[in-house]
Design a protein around this motif. Sequence first.
Motif, mmCIF file in Angstrom:
data_model
loop_
_atom_site.group_PDB
_atom_site.id
_atom_site.type_symbol
_atom_site.label_atom_id
_atom_site.label_comp_id
_atom_site.label_asym_id
_atom_site.label_seq_id
_atom_site.Cartn_x
_atom_site.Cartn_y
_atom_site.Cartn_z
ATOM 1 N N GLU A 180 -48.475 -7.818 24.642
ATOM 2 C CA GLU A 180 -49.241 -8.879 23.990
ATOM 3 C C GLU A 180 -50.343 -8.320 23.119
ATOM 4 O O GLU A 180 -50.595 -8.809 22.023
ATOM 5 N N ALA A 222 -50.385 -5.424 21.642
ATOM 6 C CA ALA A 222 -49.800 -4.837 20.441
ATOM 7 C C ALA A 222 -49.367 -5.931 19.473
ATOM 8 O O ALA A 222 -49.630 -5.848 18.267
ATOM 9 N N GLU A 223 -48.740 -6.977 20.010
ATOM 10 C CA GLU A 223 -48.283 -8.054 19.136
ATOM 11 C C GLU A 223 -49.452 -8.780 18.498
ATOM 12 O O GLU A 223 -49.401 -9.139 17.327
ATOM 13 N N SER A 224 -50.512 -8.999 19.277
ATOM 14 C CA SER A 224 -51.621 -9.762 18.704
ATOM 15 C C SER A 224 -52.350 -8.961 17.625
ATOM 16 O O SER A 224 -53.059 -9.516 16.815
ATOM 17 N N LEU A 225 -52.151 -7.634 17.596
ATOM 18 C CA LEU A 225 -52.695 -6.858 16.481
ATOM 19 C C LEU A 225 -51.811 -6.994 15.245
ATOM 20 O O LEU A 225 -52.184 -6.545 14.163
ATOM 21 N N GLY A 226 -50.629 -7.567 15.429
ATOM 22 C CA GLY A 226 -49.724 -7.737 14.297
ATOM 23 C C GLY A 226 -48.661 -6.660 14.205
ATOM 24 O O GLY A 226 -47.906 -6.623 13.242
ATOM 25 N N LEU A 227 -48.592 -5.781 15.189
ATOM 26 C CA LEU A 227 -47.537 -4.762 15.177
ATOM 27 C C LEU A 227 -46.177 -5.444 15.351
ATOM 28 O O LEU A 227 -46.056 -6.366 16.151
#
Lengths: 258, 364
Positions: B263, B265-270
Amino acid sequence: MNDKQPETNEKASSNEAIIEIIDMHKWFGEFHVLNNINLTVQKQERIVICGPSGSGKSTLIRCINRLEEHQRGRIIVDGIELTNDIKNIEKIRMEVGMVFQHFNLFPHLTIVENLALGPIWVRKVPKKEAEETAMHYLEKVHIAEQAKKYPGQLSGGQQQRVAIARSLCMKPNVMLFDEPTSALDPEMVKEVLDVMISLASEGMTMIVVSHEMGFAKSVAHRVLFMDFGRIVEENTPVEFFENPQHERTKLFLSQILH
Amino acid sequence: MNEDYRTTESEKLKPPVTSVGVIGWLKGNLFNSWFNSVLTIVTLYFLWITVPSFIRWAFVDSLWISTGAECHQAGGACWSIIPANIRFILFGFFPYESQWRPLLAMILLVGLLYYSQNRNHWKKSLAYAWILGLFIMGLLMKGGLFGLDSVESTQWGGLPLTLLLSVFGLTAAYPLGVVLALGRQSKMPAIKTVCVIYIELIRGVPLITLLFMSSVVFPLFLPEGITVNKILRAQAAIILFTAAYIAEVVRGGLQGMSKGQYEAAESLGLNYHQTMRLVILPQALKIVIPPTVSILISAFKDTSLVVIIALYDILKTTQSVLSDPKWMGFSAEAYIFIALIYFVCCFSMSNYSRRLEKELDRSL
């Protein structure tokens, strides 16, 4: 609570909606976790969401950057509607920063690498520049001297400040906080709240899921109370705490304020 | 006053003699209950009857440089079998006068492996060094250029063959295994199904079957006139087999990752690939170093199964020496020697993994 208090509790300075949630519903299996949510957040507005556990407040903000998928209604962030289009989701995630209850730093990277990861890979910033930005934000959260350490070597409060700085490095327009202080030891809560207050004073748009009522009173423009997946009550902090309308809100406040 | 009290106290009171030193250790570890005392005595007796006679056999009565005939007369170990046959054991049927070439290739390979151990050396130049090194090794083994005589791969054997099969088998199986593990975790049903079927099929079959299929069945499917090198086929079988096991171990590591890491990593936009490559895999693969190395070690030893498709790896060359009437009957010595070679390789693998684990340990 803090000397550099922002122009608190005044109306948000701009009148431009940055987040619009319209008729939004979400189910976990059969469980109706979010029921008819309507919420508009103005630029630079600061909102605190509270409510009993299981009321859907975390799920609500997790829908805003699509960590959870909503099933009905619309969510529009900064003019982009959240759909299954992966490009839109990635665009929105670049604009929306998120801070988690359990920090979720990357334990295999140093602090400065944690901060520079997003800018380097998502915003394609050159490594050197990304690290300079990282150091700038680490100074802002008063932790620059720890830059070369690994997350495991820091205290909870320090880790959460790093997590806030990591989100800020992406230069987001909105910051979401999911119970940022509830996993912390009591003596570390203040250092994190101070960082959040100084962020507020710079005009960041913030949505904070929290039970820190002092923080809500001094920083929020609006306080939302949620229960059973609905927004039950919504008011200015002063009104909310001194003159709650609903029985459920009164009960909740009496329980958390003792 | 406080000081006083502490110093005098510690000077006066010493632990009883029976609880420290050699006696204390013996008492604590070997004779701490009647059962352990009996075990200790039995073990000591067993060592008393085996160790001296082994030492006499291996070192006192042994012959180190002699002919087979002399060995048959003597009572001790006949280590002479090894120096007398070392070149066949190590290089098999590789042309005698050219055996410096596989030797050089092996030294080059071991040197490169040794240099690559240090993670500070992992730079672009190392990749170039490997490409160049592989080219030179291939040239040395195969010949046919720069005045080197051409050597058919059917003549390759011994230690170079074992190293070839295992080093390239393992380095190719590892990334393939990681890809399979990711595929098995995939949200796309087609990819997931393919990976699950592959992993379960391969794991349900012994390596010997795969080797047989690669050597006997697979050529039947090829159009006439086209042949694929036998070593290459065995190599492929080893890679496919090992990859399935590595995939399952890596999957264990992936499942051990907390949802929060994805989450964050995803919330950083990766995106998916960045999340996996930068955040998830570095952590997951680190967790599974010990079981992965177990698999790699057992795969290394399993390369000796290629004897059944008549490839002359180091075990097979040794067996051939033993079937020579001159040296018949000295299998213990020869196998001890081979065991030592295998042990050195496996031990350095596990040693390296332990070091790598320590280096990567960030969770204080």
